[in-house]
Design an enzyme around this catalytic site. Structure first.
Site: not given
Ligand code: NAP
Length: 254
Positions: A4, A48, A71
């Site tokens: 990422k 995360q 997200d």
């Protein structure tokens, strides 16, 4: 995480990282998220998951400013998804939809062709099955398919006769976490198969939720694991961050 960061930097995004110890306190993690919420340079915040116990990942996702949610997992944004209103959508489901468009367009990526050149496929009249109903993948991908007029079956661990439900589908999305669960015999000739699963076998090999070798012979198109939905998820994280930046600055997204 490394992928990422690498992709973000390669596309010209600046990244800020907070690596916190597993024993981080609720107060400290809250303060880190709030700091990024206030930081005007930041358009996308990614926490995360999963978090180590006893930290509750969903509770911390709720602390992220919805307009900076990279997200698409904040409850406000999930609610907007249900309503079909603009908001960041979850990255893996977006990646699945992008790959479905690539497969249905018949256009190969590369040689200067980018995702924005790929038309959004009409899914009216198509039957889709999504195996798995998680907040992260199964539920949102089902709603994205429905938004595009597919007729969607949402299957899960209590669904009886999964093979025959699959055999009826033009589009199969597997998001289960069981290695090679979906077999070639479950797949209708010419179906498109999108394998979200990432499972590590005792040998160390990574495999998806679909038995790739045999299914590839039957399907019109199938995503490999690794190298399919995973990298597209990362691409969608970047796309969401850029779109957040546009929305936050009142720039129209075309
Ligand atoms: P999850 O939260 O564990 O959900 C799994 C879902 O699969 C549940 O809805 C469960 O049903 C269902 N299920 C389990 N066993 C089943 C069976 N035998 N038959 C039918 N359904 C079954 O997992 P997730 O977060 O959605 O992730 C799924 C997989 O995708 C994992 O391998 C994960 O590593 C991978 N993943 C990949 C990416 C990527 O970027 N490629 C991103 C996220 C996740 P119940 O609800 O009834 O328990």
């Amino acid at each position: 995480v490394a992928s990422k960061q690498k992709t973000a930097n390669a596309t010209g995004l600046e990244t800020f990282d907070s690596y916190l110890p597993a024993g981080v306190s609720v107060a400290e993690l809250t303060s880190v998220i709030e700091q990024y919420n206030r930081d005007e340079r930041v358009d996308g915040i990614l926490l995360q998951l999963p978090l180590p116990a006893p930290l509750d990942g969903a509770a911390f996702v709720r602390l992220i400013a919805p307009e900076k949610d990279a997200d698409g997992l904040h409850p406000s944004n999930q609610g907007l998804l249900l309503q079909g209103a603009p908001a960041p959508r979850p990255c893996t489901p977006l990646g699945v939809m992008a790959l479905l468009d690539v497969a249905m367009s018949g256009i190969a990526l590369g040689d200067g062709t980018t995702l924005t050149d790929i038309p959004k496929a009409s899914l009216a009249g198509k039957k889709a099955i999504v195996i798995g109903r998680s907040q992260l993948v199964g539920k949102p991908v089902s709603f994205l398919l429905l938004e595009r007029n597919a007729t969607v079956v949402m299957a899960h661990s209590k669904s009886p006769d999964l093979p025959s439900l699959c055999r009826d589908a033009d589009i199969v999305v597997a998001a289960v976490g069981v290695p090679n669960l979906v077999k070639a015999e479950w797949i209708k000739d010419g179906a498109i198969v999108l394998d979200v699963g990432i499972n590590r076998l005792p040998s160390g090999k990574l495999v998806g939720d679909v038995d790739y070798e045999s299914t590839a012979k039957k399907a019109f198109a199938i995503t490999p694991v690794p190298g399919g939905v995973g990298p597209m998820t990362v691409a969608m994280l970047i796309s969401n961050t850029v779109e957040n930046c546009y929305r936050r600055n009142g720039i129209e997204i075309v």
